[in-house]
Design a protein around this motif. Structure first.
Motif, short mmCIF file in Angstrom:
data_model
loop_
_atom_site.label_atom_id
_atom_site.label_comp_id
_atom_site.label_asym_id
_atom_site.label_seq_id
_atom_site.Cartn_x
_atom_site.Cartn_y
_atom_site.Cartn_z
N GLU A 161 17.25 9.62 17.96
CA GLU A 161 17.12 10.23 19.28
C GLU A 161 17.67 9.27 20.31
O GLU A 161 17.75 8.06 20.06
CB GLU A 161 15.67 10.56 19.59
N ASP A 203 14.66 21.88 12.20
CA ASP A 203 13.80 22.30 13.31
C ASP A 203 14.30 21.65 14.59
O ASP A 203 15.44 21.82 14.95
CB ASP A 203 12.33 21.97 13.01
N ASP A 204 13.48 20.88 15.27
CA ASP A 204 13.91 20.25 16.52
C ASP A 204 14.22 18.77 16.34
O ASP A 204 14.32 18.03 17.31
CB ASP A 204 12.83 20.44 17.59
N LYS A 205 14.42 18.33 15.10
CA LYS A 205 14.70 16.92 14.82
C LYS A 205 16.13 16.76 14.32
O LYS A 205 16.69 17.66 13.69
CB LYS A 205 13.72 16.37 13.80
N THR A 206 16.70 15.58 14.58
CA THR A 206 18.07 15.29 14.18
C THR A 206 18.06 14.04 13.32
O THR A 206 17.44 13.03 13.66
CB THR A 206 18.95 15.07 15.42
N GLU A 225 15.71 9.57 11.27
CA GLU A 225 15.73 10.43 12.45
C GLU A 225 16.27 9.62 13.62
O GLU A 225 15.95 8.45 13.77
CB GLU A 225 14.33 10.92 12.77
N LYS A 250 20.33 18.68 11.14
CA LYS A 250 19.28 19.16 12.04
C LYS A 250 18.26 19.95 11.23
O LYS A 250 18.62 20.81 10.44
CB LYS A 250 19.88 20.03 13.13
#
Length: 149
Positions: free
Chosen positions: A113, A97-100, A111, A95
């Motif tokens: 989602e 920041d707000d990205k996986t 990445e 992870k």
């Protein structure tokens, strides 16, 4: 008559008290739900591919408990980009920041989602260290296998 009434009340009380339970909550569902991710589309790359796959052709199953990705790959068309051969691969999640990001075989794969249609999308153009233009975008459809112990 009085003896029958006392005997009846005693038996009724015994029946009521032995059939009661302290735990009034319903039994938890013992079934196990295993999500399988079916590759349905690959786009991008240097050549700008747009490949579609029928369900059951390429299936990814994540074993979170053991950090293993099991791949079933029945694709026989070598011209279609399907990511991995059949087998088991170690995976992890990173992870930033707000990205996986998905790590497979210790290499960052892209990445990922899950969109509002519950599709898994892995974009190799988005990496934790920056963006690219010649990676693939893999789209998977989720199915659920229910196992009854």
């Amino acid at each position: 008559m009085k003896k029958k009434k006392v005997l009846f009340i005693g038996l009724f009380s015994l029946l009521v008290f032995t059939s009661c339970s302290i735990n009034d909550s319903p039994n938890p569902d013992p079934r196990i739900r295993v999500p399988h991710w079916h590759l349905i589309k690959t786009t991008g790359g240097i050549a700008g591919v747009d490949h579609e796959f029928p369900l059951e052709t390429v299936i990814w199953t994540f074993d979170d408990a053991n950090s293993k990705l099991m791949v079933v790959n029945k694709n026989t068309d070598d011209t279609k980009q399907d990511a991995f051969d059949a087998g088991t691969y170690p995976f992890s999640i990173k992870k930033v920041d707000d990205k996986t990001f998905l790590i497979i075989n210790e290499d960052e794969f892209g990445e990922f989602e899950i969109d509002d249609k519950k599709r898994l999308i892995i974009n190799q153009n988005n990496l934790s260290e920056g963006t690219g233009a010649d990676g693939f975008v893999y789209t998977f459809h989720r199915t659920i296998e229910i196992i009854t112990p």
